[in-house]
Design a protein around this motif. Structure first.
Motif, short mmCIF file in Angstrom:
data_model
loop_
_atom_site.label_atom_id
_atom_site.label_comp_id
_atom_site.label_asym_id
_atom_site.label_seq_id
_atom_site.Cartn_x
_atom_site.Cartn_y
_atom_site.Cartn_z
N UNK A 291 0.86 -1.18 0.00
CA UNK A 291 0.00 0.00 0.00
C UNK A 291 0.90 1.23 0.00
N UNK A 292 0.72 2.08 -1.01
CA UNK A 292 1.49 3.33 -1.11
C UNK A 292 0.50 4.48 -0.98
N UNK A 293 0.69 5.32 0.05
CA UNK A 293 -0.23 6.42 0.32
C UNK A 293 0.23 7.72 -0.34
N UNK B 51 -5.13 16.06 -3.68
CA UNK B 51 -4.11 15.71 -4.68
C UNK B 51 -3.67 14.25 -4.61
N UNK B 52 -3.63 13.67 -3.41
CA UNK B 52 -3.03 12.36 -3.23
C UNK B 52 -3.96 11.20 -3.53
N UNK B 53 -3.32 10.09 -3.94
CA UNK B 53 -4.04 8.85 -4.22
C UNK B 53 -3.37 7.70 -3.49
N UNK B 54 -4.17 6.68 -3.14
CA UNK B 54 -3.64 5.47 -2.52
C UNK B 54 -3.60 4.36 -3.57
N UNK B 55 -2.43 3.73 -3.69
CA UNK B 55 -2.25 2.60 -4.60
C UNK B 55 -2.07 1.33 -3.78
N UNK C 276 -3.49 11.10 -15.32
CA UNK C 276 -2.14 11.47 -14.93
C UNK C 276 -1.22 10.26 -14.91
N UNK C 277 0.08 10.53 -14.93
CA UNK C 277 1.09 9.47 -14.95
C UNK C 277 1.60 9.18 -13.54
N UNK C 278 1.99 7.92 -13.32
CA UNK C 278 2.49 7.47 -12.02
C UNK C 278 3.72 6.60 -12.23
N UNK D 8 -7.34 4.60 -5.44
CA UNK D 8 -8.39 5.35 -4.76
C UNK D 8 -7.83 6.67 -4.24
N UNK D 9 -8.71 7.67 -4.20
CA UNK D 9 -8.32 8.96 -3.65
C UNK D 9 -7.98 8.82 -2.16
N UNK D 10 -6.86 9.40 -1.74
CA UNK D 10 -6.49 9.38 -0.33
C UNK D 10 -7.53 10.15 0.47
#
Length: 402
Positions: free
Chosen positions: A223-225, A292-296, A343-345, A285-287
């Motif tokens: 999980x990356x926050x 701005x942040x997303x959770x992967x 957007x790119x990740x 998912x949106x943090x």
């Protein structure tokens, strides 16, 4: 004087001087034979300098054999692998039995994390040798025949580097894997200075890369926050509009559907899974509480029935819908615009794999009759991701409409 990155410079003289021949590696197609026959350096090089990025490998050949089928070295004659580590190196070709005999080369990028071995013609790991990179050969398959290679029936010593303890390389007397064998090549770094001590001097005709498979495994979820996408852009999902020419207010039902595609890729560096195919799933998912942040969330498994690959890519289609009713004033035009943001990740990650083996390995503990240990995976998640969508509905009086 320093040489440029990803460059090999051949010199006619032994003290890195005289006539030069410069190889700018990235100018050439990987894994294809490139000839220097007919140049002033054909069979003339006695020294060289090189500066290659880590994992970039240039192989010099004695013979110009355009028909070489990578990774086979049949007919190439003597060879020398220049292994990149990001630093500059100097080589006297006489130390490797390659003096005045370079006539061709090829290059490629190699996964060095899986280890490699050097097969020497002479005892004590000296002189001419052939390098075998584990990542370039099939695992748990039929023995790989070295018929026509320089090392065929000439191997006298061997050195290996970076071998995982789940990997064992076996050298065979015969091309089909029969006859006597030598199977001590595994577990980190090591060497056998005299194969004659094992009655295996000048016998190698084939080799096989084997890997001990885990009886079972569990890869912990990653999980990356607060991931922040970059290179954000918009794509139009729907553009619609008409004229209300009546003298009364009109109602417009804007009901639409559309799709957005996410394209992702995961690459994992892990030597214990050589011979397996990486599989993965993800959630995006949106943090909570962040604009701005997303959770992967990333889940991974290995499929041991498919062709080896520590890289996998996939596309995911996301269905979107919009439905809302609007009022349009009399004698007006209306316009509806629906846009998605993407957007790119690029995210590095580390994951933990718990594996159980049927034999003891370094760091394992007995667990239910099997031997368990934790192993580390490092990797990269890359994607073009769906972020959000928004709409705009506008009206204009007909007389002012452009």
């Amino acid at each position: 004087m320093a040489i440029a990155s990803n460059t090999v410079v051949l010199y006619k003289d032994a003290n890195f001087s005289g006539t030069q021949y410069v190889i700018d590696v990235y100018r050439y197609t990987p894994k294809m034979v490139q000839s220097i026959s007919g140049t002033s350096m054909q069979d003339q090089a006695t020294s060289l300098r090189y500066n290659l990025q880590r994992g970039c490998v240039v192989t010099l050949f004695q013979n110009n054999v355009a028909s070489l089928n990578f990774p086979s070295l049949k007919g190439a004659g003597k060879v020398l692998d220049l292994i990149g580590d990001g630093a500059e190196h100097e080589v006297r070709l006489s130390d490797y039995g390659m003096n005045d005999c370079v006539s061709a080369f090829w290059w490629r990028q190699v996964d060095l994390s899986q280890g490699y071995m050097e097969l020497y013609d002479d005892a004590d790991c000296r002189g001419q040798h052939t390098t075998i990179f584990i990542a370039e050969f099939p695992v748990n398959s039929e023995p790989y025949n070295v018929d026509g290679w320089q090392v065929d029936d000439k191997l006298s010593s061997v050195r290996w580097m970076g071998m995982a303890d789940t990997i064992v390389v076996i050298l065979y007397d015969h091309a089909d894997g029969t006859g006597s064998s030598f199977s001590n090549i595994n577990n980190g770094d090591g060497e056998c200075l005299k194969l004659s001590a094992y009655s295996f001097n000048d016998k190698t005709s084939s080799f096989k890369v084997t890997r001990l498979k885990a009886v079972k495994e569990e890869i912990k979820q990653v999980v990356i926050h607060n991931v922040e996408p970059y290179n954000t852009s918009q794509t139009q999902l729907k553009s619609d509009g008409k004229v209300n020419g009546e003298n009364t207010t009109a109602k417009v039902d804007c009901t639409y559907t559309a799709t957005v595609t996410e394209t992702t890729s995961v690459t994992v560096t892990e030597s214990h899974t050589i011979g397996a195919a990486l599989q993965y799933t993800y959630q995006w998912r949106r943090t909570p509480g962040s604009d701005q942040g997303w959770d992967l969330t990333l889940g991974m498994t290995y499929d041991y029935t498919k062709e080896q690959s520590n890289t996998n890519s996939t596309s995911k289609t996301i269905g979107l819908s919009f439905s809302q009713e609007y009022e349009v004033p009399p004698k007006s035009t209306w316009h509806f615009l629906w846009i998605a943001s993407i957007g790119s990740v690029d995210e590095k990650f580390t994951a933990t794999a718990i594996r159980w083996y049927d034999m003891p390995l370094k760091g394992t503990v007995l667990d239910g009759g099997l031997f368990m240990r934790e192993e580390t995976l490092t990797g990269m998640f890359t994607g073009v991701m769906y972020l959000d969508n928004y709409s705009d509905f506008s009206t204009k009086p007909i007389e002012s409409a452009e």
